[in-house]
Design a protein around this motif. Sequence first.
Motif, short mmCIF file in Angstrom:
data_model
loop_
_atom_site.label_atom_id
_atom_site.label_comp_id
_atom_site.label_asym_id
_atom_site.label_seq_id
_atom_site.Cartn_x
_atom_site.Cartn_y
_atom_site.Cartn_z
N SER A 125 0.82 -1.22 0.00
CA SER A 125 0.00 0.00 0.00
C SER A 125 0.85 1.27 0.00
N ARG A 126 2.16 1.12 0.20
CA ARG A 126 3.02 2.31 0.21
C ARG A 126 4.19 2.10 -0.76
N PRO A 127 3.92 2.08 -2.05
CA PRO A 127 4.98 1.81 -3.01
C PRO A 127 6.11 2.83 -2.87
N GLY A 128 7.35 2.36 -2.90
CA GLY A 128 8.51 3.26 -2.78
C GLY A 128 8.92 3.54 -1.35
N HIS A 129 8.05 3.22 -0.38
CA HIS A 129 8.34 3.57 1.01
C HIS A 129 9.65 2.91 1.49
N PHE A 130 9.79 1.61 1.29
CA PHE A 130 10.98 0.94 1.84
C PHE A 130 12.26 1.27 1.07
N GLY A 131 12.12 1.63 -0.20
CA GLY A 131 13.28 2.14 -0.95
C GLY A 131 13.77 3.42 -0.29
N GLY A 132 12.82 4.28 0.09
CA GLY A 132 13.17 5.53 0.77
C GLY A 132 13.81 5.26 2.13
N VAL A 133 13.27 4.28 2.84
CA VAL A 133 13.82 3.93 4.17
C VAL A 133 15.25 3.39 4.01
N CYS A 134 15.43 2.44 3.09
CA CYS A 134 16.77 1.85 2.90
C CYS A 134 17.76 2.94 2.50
N THR A 135 17.36 3.80 1.59
CA THR A 135 18.27 4.85 1.11
C THR A 135 18.67 5.78 2.26
N VAL A 136 17.70 6.24 3.03
CA VAL A 136 18.05 7.20 4.09
C VAL A 136 18.86 6.52 5.19
N VAL A 137 18.52 5.28 5.53
CA VAL A 137 19.27 4.60 6.60
C VAL A 137 20.71 4.34 6.13
N ALA A 138 20.88 3.96 4.86
CA ALA A 138 22.24 3.77 4.33
C ALA A 138 23.02 5.09 4.44
N LYS A 139 22.36 6.20 4.13
CA LYS A 139 23.03 7.51 4.20
C LYS A 139 23.34 7.90 5.65
N LEU A 140 22.41 7.59 6.57
CA LEU A 140 22.66 7.88 7.99
C LEU A 140 23.82 7.03 8.50
N PHE A 141 23.89 5.78 8.02
CA PHE A 141 25.00 4.89 8.41
C PHE A 141 26.33 5.48 7.91
N LEU A 142 26.33 5.98 6.68
CA LEU A 142 27.58 6.50 6.11
C LEU A 142 27.99 7.81 6.77
N ALA A 143 27.01 8.58 7.23
CA ALA A 143 27.32 9.86 7.88
C ALA A 143 27.86 9.64 9.30
N THR A 144 27.20 8.73 10.05
CA THR A 144 27.55 8.60 11.47
C THR A 144 28.43 7.38 11.77
N GLN A 145 28.50 6.45 10.81
CA GLN A 145 29.36 5.26 10.91
C GLN A 145 29.26 4.55 12.27
N PRO A 146 28.06 4.13 12.63
CA PRO A 146 27.90 3.47 13.93
C PRO A 146 28.44 2.04 13.91
N THR A 147 28.72 1.52 15.10
CA THR A 147 29.03 0.09 15.21
C THR A 147 27.73 -0.70 15.39
N HIS A 148 26.71 -0.03 15.97
CA HIS A 148 25.42 -0.66 16.25
C HIS A 148 24.30 0.33 15.88
N ALA A 149 23.15 -0.20 15.51
CA ALA A 149 21.99 0.69 15.26
C ALA A 149 20.75 0.01 15.83
N VAL A 150 19.94 0.81 16.53
CA VAL A 150 18.77 0.28 17.23
C VAL A 150 17.50 0.60 16.43
N PHE A 151 16.67 -0.41 16.21
CA PHE A 151 15.38 -0.23 15.51
C PHE A 151 14.28 -0.93 16.30
N GLY A 152 13.07 -0.36 16.25
CA GLY A 152 11.94 -0.91 17.00
C GLY A 152 11.25 -2.05 16.26
N GLU A 153 10.83 -3.04 17.02
CA GLU A 153 10.04 -4.14 16.45
C GLU A 153 8.66 -3.67 16.02
N LYS A 154 8.24 -2.50 16.50
CA LYS A 154 6.96 -1.93 16.10
C LYS A 154 6.85 -1.90 14.57
#
Length: 282
Positions: free
Chosen positions: A124-153
């Motif tokens: 029902s939300r075409p393109g939504h997860f592409g947007g999520v993957c893209t932004v999270v990849a960019k956040l990973f590259l900007a902050t370079q964490p060793t760990h990242a926390v996400f909710g099971e929600k």
Amino acid sequence: MIAVMKSLKTIAAARRWRKGLEKKVVLVPTMGALHHGHEALIRHARKLAGTDGEVVVSIFVNPTQFGPKEDFNAYPRPLAKDLAVCKRAGADAVFLPRVDEMYASDASVTVAESNLSETLCGRSRPGHFGGVCTVVAKLFLATQPTHAVFGEKDWQQLATLRRMVRDLNFPIAIEPFPTVREPDGLAASSRNAYLTPAERTLAPRIHAAMAEASKLKSPRAIMKSCTAAIGKIPGARIDYIEAVDASTLRSLSNRKTAGRLAVAVFLGKARLIDNIPLPSIP
Ligand code: AMP
């Protein structure tokens, strides 16, 4: 000495902050409008990082994960309150990029996931997860964490991001955190603010229907019972109610593997999502 929470507004500032940190760096990506569910995630990140490590919370309302008819402009942005939540939950830094810092106006490279993101909310939300993957990849590259926390929600988001980290070999451990609920069972969400008082009193019936249905054995009976009970909530419009395999997100045909009962229901202006475990039955 009272530690000052760093405010990182650019990718360059985030990289400068990160440089030379030879310790755990735990990222909590958010879109802001932080509630007690987000706060619990940040506290969990604080525990994971320990006294030695660093916790960075990103607050970025990501335009690329909103559909054209969705609430990007209306999404709440209470920055001062959000910063207070980050600080009291123990964040060391917040990453607050502007949209034009994150996306060039002619950006043409994105991250796409083509399996897990096709079902449930992806339908029902075409393109939504592409947007999520893209932004999270960019956040990973900007902050370079060793760990990242996400909710099971957001179970499908969690599964999709785990897949992204596996398939693109990000050297980052994904740390899931259980869904935080209001005392009446409603999953805490920024979108609960869109409910009228009358809708708010009806909303907990979604989780109650799920919990009751999950006592049944067969996935088909679970879906039938849950659909019937949610169908009785005045004004509720079901987007989907599905029992799926917890990792592949394919329809669950039996209880031999761990499953998840996942729902999306419109109540007034709010689209509410929730999911609960369907443990495997030996
Ligand atoms: P959001 O800002 O809503 O995109 O959420 C940021 C992070 O908080 C995501 O990892 C969400 O899964 C998580 N989150 C949101 N609400 C809850 C909740 N009620 N319980 C646990 N995690 C949550």
